[in-house]
Design an enzyme around this catalytic site. Structure first.
Site: not given
Ligand code: CAA
Length: 260
Positions: A67, A112, A115, A135
């Site tokens: 998400a 998400g 999921e 999460e």
């Molecule tokens: N939401 C919003 N933006 C996201 C995102 C997310 N879930 N995942 C990645 N992005 C964005 C980053 O913020 C970044 O944007 P900017 O360039 O504007 O900073 C861009 O995508 C590229 O990401 P990274 O620079 O972080 O890329 P990376 O290769 O270094 O890392 C990654 C990749 C390991 C996937 C890392 O992006 C990450 O950990 N992302 C979040 C994963 C996460 O926590 N997901 C769960 C979300 S909560 C959820 O989903 C709740 C639910 O069940 C409903």
């Protein structure tokens, strides 16, 4: 109908849906969720010319990284509950789709995004794909069905470990655990999903729909899946498709199903 953040491509009755926010690793924001909801709530069920759907993400890096954290970072309890409820509703539309839906996982499928892949009927993973429910790193738990579907696919012990540690697993491990149907070379996930859907498109469409409903019945509280199977088998026996399928077998030819 237009669908923000989704790219649609219909070929040979197979609809390929690409989540298209590559710069945010295809994170599922509310606009994307709304598009998925309308797609699986109206567009796909109302379209007679779709026999299967492939869901994938734009670019080589992510299916969907979850998400959109930027969007809900300051949500209240009430707003969070609404976000989760909408995700559940949307993902159930996918799981209950009358035509098969396959996730072609081309990179990260996290939170998400994982999921979403789990709500699909099958998952094809590129060899560099990664799966996880991170999460708890955010002080959250999965909100789009992850605590339930991960247990269904891989069992309680491993699911609770992944949910509590936020560890990511690679495609091979996901396959070993039963989360993923096939692991293929990166870049060929959609092709493999298409091959499977084309094979299914030759089967009786009513039978395909009833198989999906019967398997879902196993996981539906208050529904006796065995009873559902008896009813569905009887229903299928009364269809033109069954007449045609059995006649074609006896005449040693390919059946021509009409979906009636
Ligand atoms: N939401 C919003 N933006 C996201 C995102 C997310 N879930 N995942 C990645 N992005 C964005 C980053 O913020 C970044 O944007 P900017 O360039 O504007 O900073 C861009 O995508 C590229 O990401 P990274 O620079 O972080 O890329 P990376 O290769 O270094 O890392 C990654 C990749 C390991 C996937 C890392 O992006 C990450 O950990 N992302 C979040 C994963 C996460 O926590 N997901 C769960 C979300 S909560 C959820 O989903 C709740 C639910 O069940 C409903």
């Amino acid at each position: 109908m237009t669908f923000d953040n989704l790219h649609l491509d219909l070929q040979d009755q197979i609809l390929t849906v690409t989540m298209d926010r590559e710069s945010a690793l295809n994170a599922i924001n509310m606009a994307t969720m709304d598009s998925l909801h309308r797609l699986f709530g109206h567009y796909v069920p109302d379209h007679d010319g779709i026999s299967g759907v492939i869901l994938t993400g734009a670019g080589p890096k992510a299916f969907a990284a979850g998400a959109d954290i930027k969007e809900f970072a300051s949500f209240s309890a009430q707003e969070g509950k609404r976000l989760s409820a909408k995700g559940h509703e949307t993902y159930f539309l996918i799981e209950k789709s009358r035509v098969p839906v396959i996730a072609a996982v081309n990179g990260y499928a996290l939170g998400g995004g994982c999921e979403l892949a789990m709500a699909c009927h099958m998952r094809i993973a590129g060899e560099h794909a990664k799966f996880g429910q991170p999460e708890v790193n955010l002080g959250l738990l999965p909100g789009y069905g992850g605590t339930q579907r991960l247990v269904q696919y891989i069992g309680k012990a491993k699911a609770i470990e992944l949910l509590l540690t936020a560890d990511l697993i690679n495609a091979q491990e996901a396959h070993r655990l039963g989360l993923v149907n096939h692991v293929v070379p990166s870049g060929t996930e959609v092709e493999k999903a298409r091959e499977i859907l084309l094979k299914i498109s030759e089967k009786g469409p009513i039978a395909v729909r009833k198989v999906i409903e019967a398997v879902n019945a196993y996981f539906t509280e208050d529904t006796d899946g065995f009873h559902f199977e008896v009813e569905s088998f009887g229903y299928a026996c009364g269809t033109d498709d069954f007449r045609e399928g059995s006649k074609a077998f006896l005449e040693k030819r390919k059946p021509h199903f009409t979906g009636h």
